[in-house]
Scaffold this motif. Sequence first.
Motif, PDB file in Angstrom:
ATOM      1  N   SER A  30       2.190  -1.100  -9.927  1.00  0.00           N
ATOM      2  CA  SER A  30       2.967  -2.265  -9.474  1.00  0.00           C
ATOM      3  C   SER A  30       3.642  -2.004  -8.138  1.00  0.00           C
ATOM      4  CB  SER A  30       4.032  -2.617 -10.530  1.00  0.00           C
ATOM      5  OG  SER A  30       3.440  -2.998 -11.754  1.00  0.00           O
ATOM      6  N   ILE A  31       4.184  -0.788  -7.952  1.00  0.00           N
ATOM      7  CA  ILE A  31       4.866  -0.450  -6.695  1.00  0.00           C
ATOM      8  C   ILE A  31       3.895  -0.551  -5.518  1.00  0.00           C
ATOM      9  CG2 ILE A  31       5.918   1.453  -5.407  1.00  0.00           C
ATOM     10  CD1 ILE A  31       7.057   2.393  -8.167  1.00  0.00           C
ATOM     11  N   GLY A  32       2.746   0.094  -5.659  1.00  0.00           N
ATOM     12  CA  GLY A  32       1.774   0.081  -4.574  1.00  0.00           C
ATOM     13  C   GLY A  32       1.167  -1.281  -4.339  1.00  0.00           C
ATOM     14  N   LEU A  33       0.857  -1.993  -5.430  1.00  0.00           N
ATOM     15  CA  LEU A  33       0.191  -3.291  -5.277  1.00  0.00           C
ATOM     16  C   LEU A  33       1.150  -4.352  -4.749  1.00  0.00           C
ATOM     17  CD1 LEU A  33      -2.579  -4.435  -5.608  1.00  0.00           C
ATOM     18  CD2 LEU A  33      -2.066  -4.984  -7.991  1.00  0.00           C
ATOM     19  N   ALA A  34       2.431  -4.300  -5.153  1.00  0.00           N
ATOM     20  CA  ALA A  34       3.407  -5.259  -4.632  1.00  0.00           C
ATOM     21  C   ALA A  34       3.572  -5.086  -3.124  1.00  0.00           C
ATOM     22  CB  ALA A  34       4.749  -5.077  -5.342  1.00  0.00           C
ATOM     23  N   ALA A  35       3.608  -3.835  -2.663  1.00  0.00           N
ATOM     24  CA  ALA A  35       3.706  -3.586  -1.221  1.00  0.00           C
ATOM     25  C   ALA A  35       2.458  -4.083  -0.499  1.00  0.00           C
ATOM     26  CB  ALA A  35       3.913  -2.090  -0.972  1.00  0.00           C
ATOM     27  N   TYR A  36       1.294  -3.881  -1.098  1.00  0.00           N
ATOM     28  CA  TYR A  36       0.040  -4.352  -0.496  1.00  0.00           C
ATOM     29  C   TYR A  36       0.032  -5.874  -0.391  1.00  0.00           C
ATOM     30  CZ  TYR A  36      -5.034  -4.903   0.127  1.00  0.00           C
ATOM     31  OH  TYR A  36      -6.291  -5.234   0.585  1.00  0.00           O
ATOM     32  N   LEU A  37       0.515  -6.560  -1.425  1.00  0.00           N
ATOM     33  CA  LEU A  37       0.570  -8.018  -1.393  1.00  0.00           C
ATOM     34  C   LEU A  37       1.523  -8.508  -0.309  1.00  0.00           C
ATOM     35  CD1 LEU A  37       0.621  -8.722  -5.235  1.00  0.00           C
ATOM     36  CD2 LEU A  37      -1.217  -9.319  -3.639  1.00  0.00           C
ATOM     37  N   VAL A  39       2.198  -6.965   2.474  1.00  0.00           N
ATOM     38  CA  VAL A  39       1.512  -6.745   3.747  1.00  0.00           C
ATOM     39  C   VAL A  39       0.465  -7.836   3.979  1.00  0.00           C
ATOM     40  CG1 VAL A  39      -0.086  -5.220   4.976  1.00  0.00           C
ATOM     41  CG2 VAL A  39       1.924  -4.270   3.830  1.00  0.00           C
ATOM     42  N   LEU A  40      -0.300  -8.164   2.946  1.00  0.00           N
ATOM     43  CA  LEU A  40      -1.339  -9.193   3.084  1.00  0.00           C
ATOM     44  C   LEU A  40      -0.747 -10.542   3.458  1.00  0.00           C
ATOM     45  CD1 LEU A  40      -3.656  -8.331   0.056  1.00  0.00           C
ATOM     46  CD2 LEU A  40      -4.241  -8.106   2.477  1.00  0.00           C
ATOM     47  N   GLU A  41       0.325 -10.922   2.765  1.00  0.00           N
ATOM     48  CA  GLU A  41       0.912 -12.231   3.066  1.00  0.00           C
ATOM     49  C   GLU A  41       1.552 -12.227   4.452  1.00  0.00           C
ATOM     50  OE1 GLU A  41       3.496 -15.766   0.922  1.00  0.00           O
ATOM     51  OE2 GLU A  41       3.577 -13.730   0.103  1.00  0.00           O
ATOM     52  N   GLY A  42       2.176 -11.118   4.829  1.00  0.00           N
ATOM     53  CA  GLY A  42       2.756 -11.023   6.160  1.00  0.00           C
ATOM     54  C   GLY A  42       1.704 -11.134   7.248  1.00  0.00           C
ATOM     55  N   LEU A  43       0.552 -10.479   7.046  1.00  0.00           N
ATOM     56  CA  LEU A  43      -0.534 -10.568   8.029  1.00  0.00           C
ATOM     57  C   LEU A  43      -1.102 -11.980   8.101  1.00  0.00           C
ATOM     58  CD1 LEU A  43      -2.412  -7.211   7.310  1.00  0.00           C
ATOM     59  CD2 LEU A  43      -1.128  -7.806   9.377  1.00  0.00           C
ATOM     60  N   TRP A  44      -1.171 -12.649   6.968  1.00  0.00           N
ATOM     61  CA  TRP A  44      -1.661 -14.031   6.960  1.00  0.00           C
ATOM     62  C   TRP A  44      -0.723 -14.939   7.749  1.00  0.00           C
ATOM     63  CZ3 TRP A  44       0.468 -18.088   3.528  1.00  0.00           C
ATOM     64  CH2 TRP A  44      -0.173 -19.316   3.717  1.00  0.00           C
ATOM     65  N   LEU A  45       0.588 -14.778   7.530  1.00  0.00           N
ATOM     66  CA  LEU A  45       1.553 -15.610   8.246  1.00  0.00           C
ATOM     67  C   LEU A  45       1.535 -15.322   9.740  1.00  0.00           C
ATOM     68  CD1 LEU A  45       4.574 -15.489   5.774  1.00  0.00           C
ATOM     69  CD2 LEU A  45       3.005 -17.392   6.166  1.00  0.00           C
ATOM     70  N   LEU A  55      -7.421 -12.411   0.040  1.00  0.00           N
ATOM     71  CA  LEU A  55      -7.155 -11.138  -0.624  1.00  0.00           C
ATOM     72  C   LEU A  55      -5.844 -11.176  -1.397  1.00  0.00           C
ATOM     73  CD1 LEU A  55      -8.330  -8.588   2.097  1.00  0.00           C
ATOM     74  CD2 LEU A  55      -9.395  -9.027  -0.123  1.00  0.00           C
ATOM     75  N   TYR A  56      -4.858 -11.872  -0.861  1.00  0.00           N
ATOM     76  CA  TYR A  56      -3.581 -12.005  -1.563  1.00  0.00           C
ATOM     77  C   TYR A  56      -3.804 -12.695  -2.914  1.00  0.00           C
ATOM     78  CZ  TYR A  56       1.212 -13.346  -2.646  1.00  0.00           C
ATOM     79  OH  TYR A  56       2.425 -13.508  -3.281  1.00  0.00           O
ATOM     80  N   ARG A  57      -4.528 -13.805  -2.873  1.00  0.00           N
ATOM     81  CA  ARG A  57      -4.757 -14.554  -4.113  1.00  0.00           C
ATOM     82  C   ARG A  57      -5.639 -13.779  -5.093  1.00  0.00           C
ATOM     83  NH1 ARG A  57      -5.632 -20.479  -1.204  1.00  0.00           N
ATOM     84  NH2 ARG A  57      -3.425 -21.108  -1.277  1.00  0.00           N
ATOM     85  N   TYR A  58      -6.506 -12.950  -4.577  1.00  0.00           N
ATOM     86  CA  TYR A  58      -7.364 -12.118  -5.434  1.00  0.00           C
ATOM     87  C   TYR A  58      -6.539 -11.045  -6.147  1.00  0.00           C
ATOM     88  CZ  TYR A  58     -11.206  -8.895  -6.613  1.00  0.00           C
ATOM     89  OH  TYR A  58     -12.099  -8.065  -7.268  1.00  0.00           O
ATOM     90  N   VAL A 202      -7.677   2.596  -5.610  1.00  0.00           N
ATOM     91  CA  VAL A 202      -8.178   1.536  -6.493  1.00  0.00           C
ATOM     92  C   VAL A 202      -8.714   0.377  -5.663  1.00  0.00           C
ATOM     93  CG1 VAL A 202      -7.505  -0.192  -8.192  1.00  0.00           C
ATOM     94  CG2 VAL A 202      -6.701   2.152  -8.434  1.00  0.00           C
ATOM     95  N   VAL A 203      -7.965  -0.033  -4.641  1.00  0.00           N
ATOM     96  CA  VAL A 203      -8.430  -1.111  -3.760  1.00  0.00           C
ATOM     97  C   VAL A 203      -9.706  -0.689  -3.040  1.00  0.00           C
ATOM     98  CG1 VAL A 203      -7.858  -2.488  -1.722  1.00  0.00           C
ATOM     99  CG2 VAL A 203      -6.116  -2.061  -3.457  1.00  0.00           C
ATOM    100  N   GLY A 204      -9.725   0.564  -2.554  1.00  0.00           N
ATOM    101  CA  GLY A 204     -10.922   1.056  -1.875  1.00  0.00           C
ATOM    102  C   GLY A 204     -12.131   1.115  -2.792  1.00  0.00           C
ATOM    103  N   ALA A 205     -11.924   1.546  -4.024  1.00  0.00           N
ATOM    104  CA  ALA A 205     -13.035   1.608  -4.979  1.00  0.00           C
ATOM    105  C   ALA A 205     -13.562   0.214  -5.296  1.00  0.00           C
ATOM    106  CB  ALA A 205     -12.578   2.309  -6.260  1.00  0.00           C
ATOM    107  N   THR A 206     -12.653  -0.754  -5.412  1.00  0.00           N
ATOM    108  CA  THR A 206     -13.085  -2.133  -5.671  1.00  0.00           C
ATOM    109  C   THR A 206     -13.919  -2.659  -4.505  1.00  0.00           C
ATOM    110  OG1 THR A 206     -11.041  -2.517  -6.930  1.00  0.00           O
ATOM    111  CG2 THR A 206     -12.285  -4.453  -6.233  1.00  0.00           C
ATOM    112  N   GLY A 207     -13.455  -2.418  -3.286  1.00  0.00           N
ATOM    113  CA  GLY A 207     -14.231  -2.836  -2.120  1.00  0.00           C
ATOM    114  C   GLY A 207     -15.571  -2.140  -2.044  1.00  0.00           C
ATOM    115  N   ALA A 208     -15.583  -0.820  -2.321  1.00  0.00           N
ATOM    116  CA  ALA A 208     -16.842  -0.064  -2.286  1.00  0.00           C
ATOM    117  C   ALA A 208     -17.815  -0.578  -3.337  1.00  0.00           C
ATOM    118  CB  ALA A 208     -16.552   1.422  -2.510  1.00  0.00           C
ATOM    119  N   TRP A 209     -17.315  -0.920  -4.512  1.00  0.00           N
ATOM    120  CA  TRP A 209     -18.168  -1.437  -5.590  1.00  0.00           C
ATOM    121  C   TRP A 209     -18.871  -2.718  -5.150  1.00  0.00           C
ATOM    122  CZ3 TRP A 209     -20.242  -0.179 -10.136  1.00  0.00           C
ATOM    123  CH2 TRP A 209     -20.666  -1.189 -10.995  1.00  0.00           C
ATOM    124  N   HIS A 210     -18.139  -3.602  -4.508  1.00  0.00           N
ATOM    125  CA  HIS A 210     -18.731  -4.868  -4.092  1.00  0.00           C
ATOM    126  C   HIS A 210     -19.623  -4.699  -2.864  1.00  0.00           C
ATOM    127  CE1 HIS A 210     -16.729  -7.154  -7.150  1.00  0.00           C
ATOM    128  NE2 HIS A 210     -15.544  -6.705  -6.773  1.00  0.00           N
TER     129      HIS A 210
END
Length: 477
Positions: A30-37, A39-45, A55-58, A202-210
């Motif tokens: 939760s700590i890592g993913l909340a920070a990632y979210l 960052v994603l929303e900040g970059l979108w704005l 990616l935020y919604r995903y 975890v995020v990297g593995a998900t991206g690599a999988w796809h």
Amino acid sequence: MQTAPDLALLLARFQFAFTVGVHIIFPAFSIGLAAYLAVLEGLWLKTGRQVFLDLYRYWIKAFSIVFSMGVVSGLVMSYEFGTNWSVFSKKAGPITGVLLSYEVMTAFFLEAGFLGVMLFGMNKVGRGLHFAATCCVSVGTLISMTWILASNSWMQTPRGYTIDPATGRFMPDDWLAIIFNPSFPFRLVHMGLAAFLSVAFVVGATGAWHLLKARRVGATAREPVRVMFSMAMWMAAIVAPLQILAGDAHGLNTLKYQPVKIAAMEGDWETEGRASELLFGIPNMKTERTDYAVKVPLLGSLILTHSLDGKVPGMKDFPRDQRPPSPVIFFSFRIMVALAMLMALVGFWSLWLRRKGALFTSPFFHRVAVCMAPAGFIALLCGWVTTEVGRQPWTVYGLLRTSESVSPIVLSSMAVTMTAFVVVYVIVFGSGLVILLRLLGRAPEEGEHNASPAHAADVLATHTHPGIAGPIPGEGA
């Protein structure tokens, strides 16, 4: 031969180790993913690029599952303090209880107050307010980690207390000394980086999988897949080396305040200057030697003291009844270090591929990234085992023994509850893991659907099986 009370104590310690071992994965996630979210929303704005919103919604769907499992798994430990560790709670409660109350009053209420806006309010409140809610949830997870580690670090290096001679209770004398005890800053940084690094893989593995899935069907991976894989590899390349440096600083701090823990981690029995580093061996607590030792001359002193002539402590300098179980932390420490080195290697490898323009076209690297998905969490668990088992036989280091902290429990009750915990945890959290994996098994799309409750229910119905709908007194010991 162990008696029934000894076995009951062992089961009580193992039960807490099991429950906290399961629990700690979810707050770190939760700590890592909340920070990632955030960052994603900040970059979108800032940029207006749709890919960051996709990616935020995903990932917010995954966050909602992980956060929920973290809350559920954390409730159990609160009851265990009263049922299995009531003596500890009574004696250390004036300090640890207050610190945990601060965690509830600050972090929990902050997270709870803004979580609903974060999950369901994107189309109901302004963009700025929604981004503020995401940031508040992220900050709340960090504040929660801070208070929990302040409490646990005080148990490792207690300061700022007096002991009531009538009751034996630890009474607060200096709250700044209690919170900012000698090990707290090092453990806070080490744990925070561990959370960020674990989620990056975890995020990297998900991206690599796809990326691999797209390659198998001869298609080009969508932009959200490429962006999240690229971001994760940047994080790995930056944070993994920082984590190694933070771990080194933490080790120096531990050598100063808990030298017997370092001796047990290293499998060293005799105090030596110009000490060797044991790469492998099997510490034997009975014969007081490390069998099958594979050593590198001088490296032990260099790593532990940053000097070739530095003196490294041995376990024979300490009474037998104050030595932690060396075999456990000897191997858990080495697994943690090996995984840290491997994560740093993957990060540097990604930089090399990025420079060659092959980051998205190297199937071998993508397979490695998929295999590295659990590496951060395994390293994190090994680090906690090293820290907490290395504190034994104490709950409050040097002051209160674990055997003196346990409730008057009976072996049969502990056996029943331990069995029940294992069965229920496997069913509940195993199901949650299956749901999470199936959710991440769908690639993020361009124009990702909003993370509304209705859509989340549709996703789970489509991608899951229909039937699947603090201070730490003795963990790991």
